[in-house]
Design a protein around this motif. Sequence first.
Motif, PDB file in Angstrom:
ATOM      1  N   GLY A 138      10.835  10.297 -98.703  1.00  0.00           N
ATOM      2  CA  GLY A 138      12.533  10.597 -98.225  1.00  0.00           C
ATOM      3  C   GLY A 138      12.640  11.463 -97.330  1.00  0.00           C
ATOM      4  N   SER A 139      13.685  11.786 -96.671  1.00  0.00           N
ATOM      5  CA  SER A 139      14.028  12.764 -95.680  1.00  0.00           C
ATOM      6  C   SER A 139      14.347  14.078 -96.007  1.00  0.00           C
ATOM      7  CB  SER A 139      14.967  12.224 -94.579  1.00  0.00           C
ATOM      8  OG  SER A 139      16.006  12.049 -95.270  1.00  0.00           O
ATOM      9  N   ARG A 140      14.609  14.028 -97.446  1.00  0.00           N
ATOM     10  CA  ARG A 140      15.055  15.605 -97.957  1.00  0.00           C
ATOM     11  C   ARG A 140      14.360  15.806 -99.102  1.00  0.00           C
ATOM     12  NH1 ARG A 140      21.576  15.098 -96.986  1.00  0.00           N
ATOM     13  NH2 ARG A 140      21.654  14.808 -94.574  1.00  0.00           N
ATOM     14  N   GLY A 141      14.482  17.099 -99.333  1.00  0.00           N
ATOM     15  CA  GLY A 141      14.165  17.488-100.972  1.00  0.00           C
ATOM     16  C   GLY A 141      15.186  17.361-101.809  1.00  0.00           C
ATOM     17  N   VAL A 142      14.908  17.863-102.938  1.00  0.00           N
ATOM     18  CA  VAL A 142      16.054  17.893-104.005  1.00  0.00           C
ATOM     19  C   VAL A 142      15.752  19.190-104.940  1.00  0.00           C
ATOM     20  CG1 VAL A 142      16.509  15.295-104.255  1.00  0.00           C
ATOM     21  CG2 VAL A 142      14.971  16.460-105.831  1.00  0.00           C
ATOM     22  N   GLY A 143      16.869  19.484-105.644  1.00  0.00           N
ATOM     23  CA  GLY A 143      17.051  20.553-106.468  1.00  0.00           C
ATOM     24  C   GLY A 143      17.319  21.771-106.027  1.00  0.00           C
ATOM     25  N   GLY A 144      16.693  23.097-106.825  1.00  0.00           N
ATOM     26  CA  GLY A 144      17.068  24.385-106.101  1.00  0.00           C
ATOM     27  C   GLY A 144      18.344  24.843-106.563  1.00  0.00           C
ATOM     28  N   GLU A 145      19.130  23.924-107.296  1.00  0.00           N
ATOM     29  CA  GLU A 145      20.566  24.574-108.108  1.00  0.00           C
ATOM     30  C   GLU A 145      20.312  24.760-109.427  1.00  0.00           C
ATOM     31  OE1 GLU A 145      23.548  22.205-106.534  1.00  0.00           O
ATOM     32  OE2 GLU A 145      23.260  22.616-104.402  1.00  0.00           O
ATOM     33  N   ASP A 146      21.326  25.395-110.243  1.00  0.00           N
ATOM     34  CA  ASP A 146      21.205  25.388-111.657  1.00  0.00           C
ATOM     35  C   ASP A 146      19.922  25.687-112.241  1.00  0.00           C
ATOM     36  OD1 ASP A 146      23.814  25.182-111.618  1.00  0.00           O
ATOM     37  OD2 ASP A 146      23.821  22.911-111.511  1.00  0.00           O
ATOM     38  N   GLY A 147      19.180  26.488-111.490  1.00  0.00           N
ATOM     39  CA  GLY A 147      17.707  26.760-111.995  1.00  0.00           C
ATOM     40  C   GLY A 147      16.735  25.869-111.833  1.00  0.00           C
ATOM     41  N   ALA A 148      17.129  24.708-111.243  1.00  0.00           N
ATOM     42  CA  ALA A 148      16.126  23.834-111.197  1.00  0.00           C
ATOM     43  C   ALA A 148      15.198  23.998-109.988  1.00  0.00           C
ATOM     44  CB  ALA A 148      16.669  22.276-111.018  1.00  0.00           C
ATOM     45  N   PRO A 149      13.966  23.654-110.229  1.00  0.00           N
ATOM     46  CA  PRO A 149      13.017  24.285-109.063  1.00  0.00           C
ATOM     47  C   PRO A 149      13.203  23.310-107.859  1.00  0.00           C
ATOM     48  CG  PRO A 149      11.761  23.228-110.676  1.00  0.00           C
ATOM     49  CD  PRO A 149      13.187  23.391-111.253  1.00  0.00           C
ATOM     50  N   TYR A 150      13.290  23.611-106.649  1.00  0.00           N
ATOM     51  CA  TYR A 150      13.028  22.856-105.466  1.00  0.00           C
ATOM     52  C   TYR A 150      11.994  21.976-105.414  1.00  0.00           C
ATOM     53  CZ  TYR A 150      13.634  21.611-100.543  1.00  0.00           C
ATOM     54  OH  TYR A 150      13.923  20.851 -99.402  1.00  0.00           O
ATOM     55  N   MET A 151      12.126  20.754-105.232  1.00  0.00           N
ATOM     56  CA  MET A 151      11.265  19.761-104.995  1.00  0.00           C
ATOM     57  C   MET A 151      11.249  19.438-103.275  1.00  0.00           C
ATOM     58  SD  MET A 151       9.313  19.531-107.757  1.00  0.00           S
ATOM     59  CE  MET A 151       9.428  20.131-109.356  1.00  0.00           C
ATOM     60  N   ALA A 152      10.238  19.780-102.658  1.00  0.00           N
ATOM     61  CA  ALA A 152      10.322  19.449-101.134  1.00  0.00           C
ATOM     62  C   ALA A 152      10.157  18.002-100.537  1.00  0.00           C
ATOM     63  CB  ALA A 152       9.455  20.513-100.465  1.00  0.00           C
ATOM     64  N   TYR A 153       9.423  17.307-101.488  1.00  0.00           N
ATOM     65  CA  TYR A 153       9.121  16.012-101.238  1.00  0.00           C
ATOM     66  C   TYR A 153       9.765  14.885-102.240  1.00  0.00           C
ATOM     67  CZ  TYR A 153       6.083  18.517 -98.420  1.00  0.00           C
ATOM     68  OH  TYR A 153       5.463  19.526 -97.478  1.00  0.00           O
ATOM     69  N   VAL A 154      10.426  13.733-101.853  1.00  0.00           N
ATOM     70  CA  VAL A 154      10.753  12.817-102.785  1.00  0.00           C
ATOM     71  C   VAL A 154      10.165  11.529-102.397  1.00  0.00           C
ATOM     72  CG1 VAL A 154      12.712  11.506-103.819  1.00  0.00           C
ATOM     73  CG2 VAL A 154      13.140  14.218-103.206  1.00  0.00           C
ATOM     74  N   LEU A 155       9.434  11.002-103.339  1.00  0.00           N
ATOM     75  CA  LEU A 155       8.760   9.810-103.202  1.00  0.00           C
ATOM     76  C   LEU A 155       9.104   8.576-103.981  1.00  0.00           C
ATOM     77  CD1 LEU A 155       6.527  12.433-102.484  1.00  0.00           C
ATOM     78  CD2 LEU A 155       4.888  10.983-102.409  1.00  0.00           C
ATOM     79  N   ARG A 156       9.199   7.549-103.347  1.00  0.00           N
ATOM     80  CA  ARG A 156       9.702   6.393-104.251  1.00  0.00           C
ATOM     81  C   ARG A 156       9.002   5.085-104.191  1.00  0.00           C
ATOM     82  NH1 ARG A 156      14.937   7.932-105.995  1.00  0.00           N
ATOM     83  NH2 ARG A 156      15.987   9.464-104.498  1.00  0.00           N
ATOM     84  N   SER A 157       8.403   4.492-105.202  1.00  0.00           N
ATOM     85  CA  SER A 157       7.812   3.492-105.205  1.00  0.00           C
ATOM     86  C   SER A 157       8.217   2.643-106.362  1.00  0.00           C
ATOM     87  CB  SER A 157       6.540   3.852-105.186  1.00  0.00           C
ATOM     88  OG  SER A 157       5.509   2.631-105.325  1.00  0.00           O
ATOM     89  N   GLY A 158       8.350   1.310-106.337  1.00  0.00           N
ATOM     90  CA  GLY A 158       8.815   0.313-107.363  1.00  0.00           C
ATOM     91  C   GLY A 158       9.557   0.964-108.570  1.00  0.00           C
TER      92      GLY A 158
END
Length: 481
Positions: free
Chosen positions: A120-140
């Motif tokens: 994906g083009s964006r990472g997720v997380g970083g709020e409410d204590g959740a660690p930031y994940m820079a890469y979001v990969l999807r498959s099946g």
Amino acid sequence: MDDITELSAESSSSILVGERAEDDAVAIGRVVPRASGEEAGENSGGGGGGAGGCLSNTPPTNGQDRYSGTDTLHVSYCIEWGPEFAEISDQLEAAKKASAERGDVEDQQIKLGGYVYTVGSRGVGGEDGAPYMAYVLRSGGVALLLSRKDKPSGQTPNVRIEFGALACLAAGALDDLAASVRARVSSFGVIKRECVGRVDFFVDLAGVPVAPFVNAFRENRVITRARKNAEYGVYCDGHNSTGFTIGTDTRLRVYDKVAELEKNRTKFAAWVDLEWDGKEPDECTRVEFQLRRNALKAYKITTLDELVAAAGGITADLGEGWFRLTTHAVDRRNQKRAQTSEIWTWVQAGYRQVYGEGRRRRVMDRKRADVDALVRQGMGCFESALAIMGGSAEGTDELVARLQAKLDEVAAKREERSGDDVYTSVARKRKAFESAYPVEPAMHARFRQSYKGVDSRTHDVYPIHRSVNHYTRGHHEQTRR
């Protein structure tokens, strides 16, 4: 219900299992056709540990089909990557940039652990204590979230994997699903820690409308451990009620599954194929329990192995203790008298026949134990005891000394009578409080033995839960005299 992973317009079989798993994984989640006669009697018993498949070859009294399994599974990992992580990071950055620029699909993909993922083009997380994940990969139907760190920071995970509804169905039983999760991450490096962050258990009742469930909920024919401030509500589609929800960390959703999936025909077709062997049900009610991290901690669940082993006990507690619908209005002074509604017994049977007849796994919620309130209660009892004993006490030291002398006297009598000292009793209570399992029968008998009192009039020993009745009855008799 709320599937995080995205589905493309490809065929349902190929998108569910990814490039590595092909025909075999799709077939696992199918419903076994009904059997008849002797064969039905042989196969109708419950199985332990399974999480997907036909629950029973013997039709229930109302004639509906049932299917149960795991709808969603999220697991976080602390992984020490190997030396190839630098090269993988460069590939991830290039694919992420191609995704942001809407480049060629091939440029957005990466092969990792034997599976092809779209980055994906964006990472997720970083709020409410959740660690930031820079890469979001999807498959099946699977989402793989990676941080930029090749090593975890303490217990903060650097890898998270999320199996959506259809990916869970394709994987099959819960132990097979756990194996599928680990297969995706085992090649990354050394796994230092595994932590289940969310799991959803469901029962689908084909041919059963959702209206009876909603009506019972609206009429408050409900017994639940959900807290008073828990979120709750009714799903509506125009003037029609399509389900309800209640809870926070532990959340129950009951809803019209057919109505929910009609908005996504690709997902609907895959659901019919995997769960109902291609036979589309006219209506289907789903009962789904969602457990997030705090709820799983209360059940003492951290790893996938612990989840697989405890699934039978957890689902038994959810369907029998945490929530149930009743036949009539509930007398809140004695909820145990309320009979379970027939439609809810179908749900309970669904969980039992898939996850087994495991011991009901219960929790003692420490958040509900108000230590200050218990101390205030004890102070009130001590004050009453001192008042009855007579005399006066000046200063805290003298008061404590008198209480200590009386406590020693009472403790000595109890130890002489039952052979149980205060320290042993406290240790036993702590063990029961910290355990997620029911108290053993022998331990329960010792609890009953330690919870004794003495009738001040007859000096008879009696269980303490009768003390209020004894005192009240004696008081009323004295008043009448």
